[in-house]
Structure formats: C-alpha cells, structure tokens
Scaffold this motif. Structure first.
Motif, PDB file in Angstrom:
ATOM      1  N   LEU A 170       1.870   2.260  -3.577  1.00 47.81           N
ATOM      2  CA  LEU A 170       0.902   2.313  -4.670  1.00 47.81           C
ATOM      3  C   LEU A 170       0.691   3.697  -5.289  1.00 47.81           C
ATOM      4  O   LEU A 170       0.536   3.796  -6.512  1.00 47.81           O
ATOM      5  CB  LEU A 170      -0.438   1.737  -4.201  1.00 47.81           C
ATOM      6  N   ILE A 176     -13.079  -0.076  -1.836  1.00 46.56           N
ATOM      7  CA  ILE A 176     -13.222   0.524  -3.149  1.00 46.56           C
ATOM      8  C   ILE A 176     -13.161   2.047  -3.080  1.00 46.56           C
ATOM      9  O   ILE A 176     -12.623   2.698  -3.992  1.00 46.56           O
ATOM     10  CB  ILE A 176     -14.515   0.029  -3.845  1.00 46.56           C
ATOM     11  N   PRO A 194       0.786  -1.238   0.000  1.00 48.06           N
ATOM     12  CA  PRO A 194       0.000   0.000   0.000  1.00 48.06           C
ATOM     13  C   PRO A 194       0.819   1.290   0.000  1.00 48.06           C
ATOM     14  O   PRO A 194       0.469   2.221  -0.748  1.00 48.06           O
ATOM     15  CB  PRO A 194      -0.858  -0.138   1.265  1.00 48.06           C
ATOM     16  N   VAL A 197      -7.450  -1.596   4.404  1.00 45.33           N
ATOM     17  CA  VAL A 197      -6.618  -2.380   3.501  1.00 45.33           C
ATOM     18  C   VAL A 197      -6.104  -3.596   4.274  1.00 45.33           C
ATOM     19  O   VAL A 197      -5.606  -3.474   5.396  1.00 45.33           O
ATOM     20  CB  VAL A 197      -5.430  -1.554   2.977  1.00 45.33           C
ATOM     21  N   TRP A 213      -8.482  -4.003  -0.973  1.00 41.21           N
ATOM     22  CA  TRP A 213      -8.659  -2.565  -0.798  1.00 41.21           C
ATOM     23  C   TRP A 213     -10.134  -2.197  -0.684  1.00 41.21           C
ATOM     24  O   TRP A 213     -10.957  -2.713  -1.442  1.00 41.21           O
ATOM     25  CB  TRP A 213      -8.081  -1.822  -1.997  1.00 41.21           C
ATOM     26  N   PHE A 233      -9.699  -5.625  -8.664  1.00 39.02           N
ATOM     27  CA  PHE A 233      -8.959  -5.919  -7.440  1.00 39.02           C
ATOM     28  C   PHE A 233      -9.867  -6.637  -6.456  1.00 39.02           C
ATOM     29  O   PHE A 233     -11.089  -6.715  -6.638  1.00 39.02           O
ATOM     30  CB  PHE A 233      -8.406  -4.628  -6.814  1.00 39.02           C
ATOM     31  N   GLU A 244     -11.750  -6.656  -3.004  1.00 41.44           N
ATOM     32  CA  GLU A 244     -12.299  -5.574  -2.184  1.00 41.44           C
ATOM     33  C   GLU A 244     -12.378  -6.010  -0.735  1.00 41.44           C
ATOM     34  O   GLU A 244     -12.623  -7.184  -0.441  1.00 41.44           O
ATOM     35  CB  GLU A 244     -13.693  -5.218  -2.720  1.00 41.44           C
ATOM     36  N   ASP A 299     -11.355   3.844  -0.996  1.00 42.79           N
ATOM     37  CA  ASP A 299      -9.951   4.232  -0.836  1.00 42.79           C
ATOM     38  C   ASP A 299      -9.201   4.132  -2.162  1.00 42.79           C
ATOM     39  O   ASP A 299      -8.367   4.982  -2.488  1.00 42.79           O
ATOM     40  CB  ASP A 299      -9.271   3.346   0.206  1.00 42.79           C
ATOM     41  N   MET A 300      -9.493   3.094  -2.940  1.00 46.40           N
ATOM     42  CA  MET A 300      -8.852   2.962  -4.240  1.00 46.40           C
ATOM     43  C   MET A 300      -9.264   4.111  -5.157  1.00 46.40           C
ATOM     44  O   MET A 300      -8.426   4.685  -5.873  1.00 46.40           O
ATOM     45  CB  MET A 300      -9.219   1.622  -4.868  1.00 46.40           C
ATOM     46  N   LEU A 336      -9.632  -0.741 -13.304  1.00 44.75           N
ATOM     47  CA  LEU A 336      -8.964  -1.498 -12.255  1.00 44.75           C
ATOM     48  C   LEU A 336      -9.844  -2.657 -11.816  1.00 44.75           C
ATOM     49  O   LEU A 336     -11.046  -2.490 -11.599  1.00 44.75           O
ATOM     50  CB  LEU A 336      -8.704  -0.617 -11.032  1.00 44.75           C
TER      51      LEU A 336
END
Length: 227
Positions: free
Chosen positions: A130, A174, A127, A159, A172, A151, A153, A176-177, A149
C-alpha cells in the motif's frame, strides 16, 4: 510506480465475474448514507474552493460515485481495473470519462489533480504493497490538493484480512491509515467513523487529507540565485 500484477489481475477478474450484480447493489447505495454523503460534500466544497482542477476517482467501479462527484460540481473522471465494470459505467454515464488502469499508475501529469477519491478501493491492496500508492496519490495531486479515503475500519485492532464477498480485502485502523498518508506529505483535515448500519458488518472509516503545500514548496526545484 512499478506494480506486481498478480493481485491486480485477481481483483480485476473477480469484479469482472460479478460486474452486473455488483453494479445493481452499488448504484443506489448512497441514498441511505447521509454521513457518507456529508463527507463527500465537504470534499467537493474544498476542491471547488481550491480552483478548477480535475478530480479522479480511483477504483471507480460502475461509476456511480464519479457521477456523484460530477453532481457536486467537480470535473470528475474514473479509473478502474475491471473492463466489465467500466463498460457498465460508460453505459450508465455516457457524459463522463472512464479509463482502464490502476490507481497505482495514473496516466496524468505530476500535480494535475485538485482532488482524488479512493472509495473502498485501497481495501484490496495487500498491506505491504500500500505505501507506494500513497506516493502515487501525492504525485498526481497538486500542492494543497485533497484526498478522500473510504475503507473498512478495524475498530482499534491491527490490520485484518476479511472475507469480502468479491475478493480478499483488509480492514485498517484509522490511525494507521492516516500515518501511511502522512509519510507522503498528506496532512489530516478531518475524519469520520461510522458504525455499521443494518446489513453491514464493519465500522466504516473516512479520512479527508490534504497534500501539504508547504512541504511541496520546500522540496520543489528552485532557480539558482544570481551571482
């Protein structure tokens, strides 16, 4: 961007060690994932409508997703850290271009790409490391270009590191991403959360983002006004 090599080397080595098995498992995986195919189709339609620019798959592995993008009408190529996976990709899809490299340092000019797909590849980046990857995604995408993206979740939690079967990986939230991408001039177009299917452990997150053309225009170099 400058990159620390330790986790990149570890990730490449881990995938090299299981390349054949991983390719066999992944090759036909889209067939049972209609929601995933749907968001990929939307991504492809938007990229096509924006104009004829190439599209990169970041962390392409054995190449099946790059081939899917090609089948959706995109001029797609793949980039991956694993020589063994790239060897499989080149054998399975000899008509496509696959390059050895990191998605943190693409060998393309600024603003060259119309789209970028990162399908479960950012999950292996620690993290704290990133954010610079999103800066690189912004650099290589044209203003108005699209980023998709995929990933794992974290279902509303923080995280979380988990025991990925190949190498350490992270789930992650969603939001925050999306916030990370937003700090690099990406605006959200849409999102899709998919609950785990039989045999899957975690919810899947998908974010469709666009590099903000207005912000790009405001920060680009301008010709000096006439006296």
């Amino acid at each position: 961007m400058a990159e620390s090599s330790s986790y990149l080397t570890a990730t490449a080595d881990a995938y090299d060690a299981v390349a054949d098995l991983y390719a066999d498992l992944a090759r036909d995986s889209l067939g049972r994932l209609p929601l995933d195919r749907a968001i990929l189709a939307v991504f492809a339609e938007l990229v096509r409508a924006a104009g004829p620019r190439p599209v990169a798959e970041a962390g392409c592995g054995p190449g099946y997703m790059t081939a899917h993008l090609r089948d959706l009408g995109l001029d797609a190529f793949g980039v991956d850290l694993s020589p063994a996976l790239l060897e499989i990709a080149r054998k399975d899809y000899p008509d496509l271009r696959f390059e050895l490299g990191s998605m943190g340092a693409f060998d393309v000019a600024d603003g060259e790409l119309g789209g970028l797909l990162s399908w479960y590849s950012v999950i292996h980046i620690p993290p704290p490391e990133l954010p610079p990857y999103f800066a690189e995604f912004r650099r290589v995408l044209a203003p108005g270009g699209y980023l998709l993206l995929g990933f794992f979740e974290s279902e509303g939690g923080p995280v979380l590191q988990f025991d990925h079967k190949v190498t350490p990986a992270y789930r992650w939230p969603i939001d925050d991403m999306a916030d990370l991408a937003g700090k690099e001039e990406f605006v959200e177009v849409g999102r899709m959360l998919r609950e785990p299917l039989e045999g899957e452990r975690f919810r899947r997150g998908h974010l469709l983002m666009r590099r903000d053309p207005a912000t790009a225009a405001s920060t680009s170099g301008m010709e000096p006004s006439s006296p």
